[in-house]
Design a protein around this motif. Sequence first.
Motif, PDB file in Angstrom:
ATOM      1  N   ALA A   1       0.829  -1.208   0.000  1.00 50.55           N
ATOM      2  CA  ALA A   1       0.000   0.000   0.000  1.00 50.55           C
ATOM      3  C   ALA A   1       0.866   1.261   0.000  1.00 50.55           C
ATOM      4  O   ALA A   1       0.549   2.250  -0.667  1.00 50.55           O
TER       5      ALA A   1
ATOM      6  N   GLU B   1       2.320   1.649  -3.481  1.00 53.01           N
ATOM      7  CA  GLU B   1       1.304   2.141  -4.413  1.00 53.01           C
ATOM      8  C   GLU B   1       1.055   3.629  -4.219  1.00 53.01           C
ATOM      9  O   GLU B   1       0.896   4.387  -5.175  1.00 53.01           O
ATOM     10  N   ARG B   2       1.069   4.060  -2.967  1.00 55.21           N
ATOM     11  CA  ARG B   2       0.835   5.485  -2.700  1.00 55.21           C
ATOM     12  C   ARG B   2       2.021   6.336  -3.155  1.00 55.21           C
ATOM     13  O   ARG B   2       1.845   7.471  -3.594  1.00 55.21           O
TER      14      ARG B   2
END
Length: 443
Positions: A16, A19-20
């Motif tokens: 995550a 991805e950010r």
Amino acid sequence: MISTSSADELLALADAILERVGRDGAEVTVVEHEEALTRFARNQIHQNVAESSRRVRLRLMGDDQVGVSEIRGEVEDLQGRLIAAAEAARELAPAGDVTPLPRPDAGSDGPVAHSPATALCTPEWRAGQVGTVAAVSAVAGFEAFGALQTSLTHTAIANSQGVRRHAASTSASLICVARGENGWGYADRHHHDIGRLDAEQVAQEAVETCGRNQQATALDPGVYPVVLSPYAVADLVGHLADLGFSALAHQEHRSFMRPGERLMSQLVSIADDASHPDAMPFPFDDEGVSTRGVSCIEEGVCRSFLHDSATALREDVPSTGHALPMPNTFGPWARHLVVTAGESSLDDLIAACDHGLYVTRLWYVRDVHPLRTVITGMTRDGTFLIENGRLGHPVRDLRFTQSIVDALSDVRGAGRERSIELDESERALLVPALGLGGFTFTS
């Protein structure tokens, strides 16, 4: 101890964050660590503590700059704050050569030093083991001091090149010092499985050494043949590795290693072997690269160096998987040192020494001349004369100043039994006792 997060959850958090971030050149490390400790003094438990921690680290690369941020514990908007801090650090960093992130190498996530029994260890179990130590010590008329520690660590690493690694490891350590009226004795045991810690055996060893080590007398300084216990050998080998096994030390011309040259006895072979079942195995380094076995000293001959991605790139060779968190100035680091066993028992090593010293432990060891591997320190917790091949009376602790390479160039014998030792950084060393032809004691 039971970890609150699974492998999938830790890797999902890392994914995550990647991805950010939304671009190449990012690496995330998530470590959850649980540790429990029971301390004892004067044959009684005086402290029982446990703690859990989480550490999330982000390394960002771009425009020939690198920024690192780290957050510990539970933090609101962890991802946003982590990324913002890493980006700010990157923008302030000077431009320079940036080593690319590693790609997946198809290595497996095993073997790992992990025991369910250690992960589930209770305070009651630790208290029972301490009770055994205290009882043995009390019967002998001594006081026992020390600690029993267990830990469980989950490590997850993911990067924007596709690396995704996870491993869960455990560790257990029992350390005991027995104290008498005029002397001390030491013993320890380390393993990833608590079932391998024999509290009675540890206590008996510490008590026996303590009993011998009463009313020590002074000894003149000089060069003496010595028999070093595995506790003392671990100190020598750990310092030797730090002074010369790193490829960065070689590239910067500060390593004693001269590949292809024999600098030590044929009885000395030292490898870094992360797959050895008795060396607290762990499959990858702090870049997520699979750790390969490396023979550094082979029958006294200097052989190979340890690499991370940065040192490997300079020499156009593969990384051996020995990276510390990058970037750093220390370079590759040996984590699983294994010294080849010999054919002698400890009694054989002592019997082969006509006049010398038996050294239980070394203490406060510091580097004097790294290139020449000269160290200094003190003996501790049991130093004894060897007279006519027998263990004699105790002597007061001595200061030594000695080149490790010179000491290991004259090995008269090596023990067939090896023990696992952990140094101050919790690195594993699998080492035997050694008989050396000469060791310099200065005061």
